[in-house]
Enzyme design. Structure first.
Site, PDB file in Angstrom:
ATOM      1  N   VAL A 503       0.979  -1.271   0.059  1.00 13.29           N
ATOM      2  CA  VAL A 503      -0.025  -0.088   0.117  1.00 13.29           C
ATOM      3  C   VAL A 503       0.805   1.210  -0.118  1.00 13.29           C
ATOM      4  CG1 VAL A 503      -1.737  -1.226   1.101  1.00 13.29           C
ATOM      5  CG2 VAL A 503      -0.123   0.103   2.732  1.00 13.29           C
ATOM      6  N   GLU A 504       0.086   2.539  -0.231  1.00  9.65           N
ATOM      7  CA  GLU A 504       0.984   3.762  -0.386  1.00  9.65           C
ATOM      8  C   GLU A 504       1.826   3.829  -1.497  1.00  9.65           C
ATOM      9  OE1 GLU A 504       1.847   5.701   3.301  1.00  9.65           O
ATOM     10  OE2 GLU A 504      -0.263   5.581   4.160  1.00  9.65           O
ATOM     11  N   GLY A 505       1.671   2.978  -2.339  1.00  8.73           N
ATOM     12  CA  GLY A 505       2.671   2.911  -3.597  1.00  8.73           C
ATOM     13  C   GLY A 505       3.582   1.576  -3.354  1.00  8.73           C
TER      14      GLY A 505
END
Length: 822
Positions: A503-505
């Site tokens: 997540v978050e990239g």
């Protein structure tokens, strides 16, 4: 030849000595980055003194005219600009990518990229702790909610308990980043990180649940970009948990590629005369979406009738949408590896909202959505997941160290085996590095900086390095780690690890595209200025940036060569003591990184960003330069503690070895015109021979491992802030208690073992040995009782859970479990 200017040296110094002085002067000027005018002045003095021929003076004059006179030099700069444009040298940068590059700020990563870091400036940066108010929250409400969270119960019910939801609401955990004037807690980035880290070390679901509302989402966006009316309405309701937020960005066809987003909004005029937006979307992986009451939505906005007078395609925009608005469907849930935090898809079909009320920032926020997201993510990416990774590493460190003491094989604590000491040292060293980087980064975020590259480094490395830590922890605990149940301390953190990586990239993208792919432009002192000047066709700005860049390349060429030859000894250190030599090595590594980066940028141009294996290796060097800097900062700020010197030596061996390995891989893979053969041949061979550091010594490995096996202040400092249960029925409390008892009775146990070997005590049951030892006066009754209790606690601590078959079948999966949030 007579030297007129140096005639006083006749008979004292031969001609070659003057030549040597000139060469030394050139080397000094190059190493220290003297400007062109200084070079010309020094050369003129030597030319005069040596009586050189007129041809040399003419050459010097030509250089002076061409490069030292701005108006004439600018003609050369215009030619360079035209050449770069004709060669299509610059990479093609999309609008969203440009906004990502322009978002945020540059912090100390710019120093590291320069090749000549100002370490005094870096050491002056904050390495913050917590305010008394923030610490009181950690010790009070945070401890309370952790105590109320039973890790196994959360996974059985697939939700936090009603009691925990009530405590989160009571203490306003979702309002940590919301200013006090809106009813929030108004905490710093440091406190946000510490709270998220502590609750995550108690339970992964609790950590994610607290993390998300205090990261990128409605509150963060409203604080920075919302209208006064939006702030006044939403922020108090978010702080009090009257509203539960979620933020919808990711789509099936548009994860990190926002340009491919299909979510769409169309402007139209409603029957009441106000401008409205009709929204349609399909998003997935949205945390808290299934229980959210207000949804932050990213979408592309269109104005078919040009009602706003800004054209028909308005770009990425962010809006707030009430979950009970007709057409919104948040009623489904994903199952991310069985970790039961609320996460699911959200759909919208012809959802109508008021433009001015719903778009974040009102009409002024139109088309600013991607910039908003990038700036907020630049900060949030550096807080939440680095906190989870760091504090989870602290938990593994504490648990693995205690287990290594408590668990016995062949009559010995397994922590005495060198095969266990190696992973224990890796766990301790990584934990020390991650916590140093976490606090150092928070110091910048506390002051309002938004260093996009640094926070990408933190997200990538905290999650990746925790993956290594948890793997080592699982290996050490063995069967105790893989058998799930109330006694298991690590299994759920292990299962959750890929979620943080994703997540978050996703980390693959973060490493190859953001840390260096964008970081090479964003963090470089001059490249972004050159790009902007070329785009604006600004010859004056380009002239300034380009020739400064050329000067930097020249200086770093000198620095990288001579720092390599001297093994960094020619660099200065801002400190004395045991860390000084590592600052010199860091300067050496920075200079080598900088000149290699410039060579790759200069020779590969726009193709570099597509060479992701290359950019990934550059990213690894850049990451470890930063992590090394933060670790050195920690050692100094904490007072150069003598007991931490083995930890310093060990972590420096780790960080510089990682840098060295990345350099070696880079030299082996760089396919550059002319330079490629040099890098793969003599330069690569020299790098392998002239390594930055030697591997960690066996002695330091054992000393670092011993920190985790020894109750006391050093172990407590290394694991500071993580949740430790006061209950002996919870894994951390049970293991700590057994470890302390084992250490306190170690001498008595050793005496028994020695007496048994000599035949002074019979081999056999422990109780019989203890009874005879008391009778013979070898141990007091209290000592014997303490050994019995320690062995009882040992035995209890290494037990694993087992379930009756019927009970196991009933609790294995609860279909359609009802939410219990409050």
């Amino acid at each position: 030849m007579t030297l007129p200017f140096y005639s006083f040296l006749d008979g004292l110094a031969p001609d070659w000595a003057v030549t040597v002085v000139l060469i030394l002067a050139i080397l000094h000027m190059g190493f220290h980055g003297w400007g062109l005018r200084a070079w010309l002045a020094v050369l003129a003095v030597f030319f005069y003194g040596m009586g050189v021929a007129m041809g040399w003076w003419i050459a010097l004059a030509v250089v002076a005219v061409l490069f030292a006179l701005p108006l004439i030099r600018r003609v050369l700069s215009i030619g360079v600009m035209r050449l770069l444009d004709a060669l299509k040298f610059l990479p093609t940068i999309s609008k969203t990518e440009q906004e990502a590059i322009d978002a945020g700020t540059t912090w100390v990563e710019g120093e590291l990229f320069s090749g000549n870091p100002d370490f005094k400036r870096i050491l002056a940066e904050d390495y913050p702790g917590l305010t008394p108010e923030e610490q009181a929250f950690i010790d009070g409400p945070c401890q309370e909610v952790c105590d109320a969270t039973d890790d196994w119960d959360v996974f059985k019910r697939r939700d936090l308990s009603p009691e925990v939801w009530d405590l989160l609401k009571k203490h306003r955990f979702f309002g940590m980043i919301i200013p006090k004037e809106y009813g929030g807690l108004g905490f710093s980035a440091s406190a946000n990180s510490a709270v998220v880290g502590k609750v995550a070390s108690a339970n992964t679901v609790l950590g994610i649940t607290v993390m998300v509302p205090n990261s990128l989402g409605p509150a963060e966006l409203l604080i920075h970009y919302g209208t006064d009316a939006q702030k006044d309405y939403y922020l108090p309701r978010l702080a009090s948990h009257e509203e539960i937020p979620a933020f919808a960005l990711t789509e099936p066809g548009a994860g990190s590629d926002a340009g491919a987003m299909s979510a769409r909004g169309e402007v139209f005029r409603g029957d009441d005369g106000r401008l409205k937006v009709r929204l349609n979307w399909s998003k997935r992986y949205i945390t808290l979406a299934p229980i959210s009451t207000v949804l932050g939505l990213a979408f592309k906005l269109f104005d078919p009738d040009n009602l706003l007078g800004k054209g028909t395609r308005l770009g990425i925009t962010c809006a707030l949408v009430k979950s009970d608005t007709p057409g919104v469907d948040n009623g489904h849930r994903h199952d991310p590896l069985g970790i039961p935090f609320y996460n699911g898809p959200t759909y919208g079909k012809d959802v109508v909202v008021d433009l001015e009320e719903s778009i974040i920032g009102g009409s002024d926020g139109i088309s600013r959505g991607w910039r908003m997201l990038m700036e907020c993510l630049a900060a949030g990416r550096g807080i939440s997941l680095p906190a989870v990774g760091t504090y989870s590493a602290k938990k593994v460190a504490r648990v693995a160290g205690a287990h290594a003491v408590v668990r016995k094989q062949f009559g010995l604590s397994i922590g005495k085996f060198e095969g266990i000491e190696e992973p224990l040292a890796r766990i301790a060293g990584t934990t020390y590095i991650l916590d140093a980087a976490r606090r150092f980064t928070n110091g910048a975020l506390n002051k309002g900086a938004k260093p996009a590259v640094v926070t990408a480094i933190m997200k990538f490395n905290a999650t990746e390095e925790f993956r290594n830590v948890i793997n080592d922890g699982m290996d050490i605990l063995g069967g105790n780690a893989i058998s799930r149940g109330p006694r298991n301390a690590l299994a759920h953190a292990y299962i959750n690890t890929p979620i943080g990586v994703t997540v978050e990239g996703a980390n693959i993208l973060t490493r190859t595209l953001i840390v260096f792919g964008q970081g090479a432009i964003r963090s470089h002192p001059w490249v972004l200025k050159e790009v902007h000047a070329l785009e604006a066709n600004d010859a004056k700005a380009f002239d300034h940036a380009f020739w400064k860049h050329v000067g930097m390349v020249i200086q770093n060429t000198f620095r990288s060569i001579f720092l390599s030859l001297s093994r960094g000894r020619l660099a200065s250190s801002p400190v004395s003591g045991p860390a000084a030599k590592y600052y010199r090595k860091l300067a050496w590594a920075s200079a080598s990184f900088s000149i290699l980066s410039d060579l790759a940028l200069g020779l590969m141009g726009g193709t570099l960003k597509r060479r992701e294996m290359i950019t990934g290796r550059f990213a690894d060097i850049f990451s470890w330069l930063y992590l090394t800097t933060a670790t050195l900062q920690r050692f100094e700020v904490e007072g150069r503690l003598k007991e931490d010197e083995p930890l310093l030596r060990y972590t420096m061996a780790v960080t510089f070895t990682r840098i060295q390995e990345s350099f070696d891989a880079l030299f082996a893979s760089l396919r550059l015109p002319v330079f490629g053969l040099l890098f793969r041949g003599p330069i690569g061979a020299w790098s392998r021979l002239n390594r930055l550091v030697a591997p960690a010594s066996d002695k330091d490995i054992q000393l670092v491992a011993s920190i985790l096996k020894t109750p006391g202040s050093q172990r407590d400092r290394l694991t500071e802030g993580m949740y430790i249960s006061s209950s002996h029925e919870r894994p951390t409390g049970r293991l700590d208690r057994a470890m302390l008892a084992s250490v306190e009775t170690e001498k008595a146990s050793a005496l028994l073992k020695k007496a048994s070997r000599k035949g002074d005590l019979p081999r056999g049951p422990l109780d019989a040995q203890l009874s005879q030892a008391v009778e013979k006066g070898m141990l007091s009754q209290d000592e014997a009782d303490a050994v019995r209790e320690a062995e009882r606690l040992r035995d209890d601590a290494i037990q694993v859970d087992a379930f009756p078959l019927d009970e196991y079948r009933q609790t294995a999966y609860v279909e359609d479990a009802a939410p219990v949030f409050g």
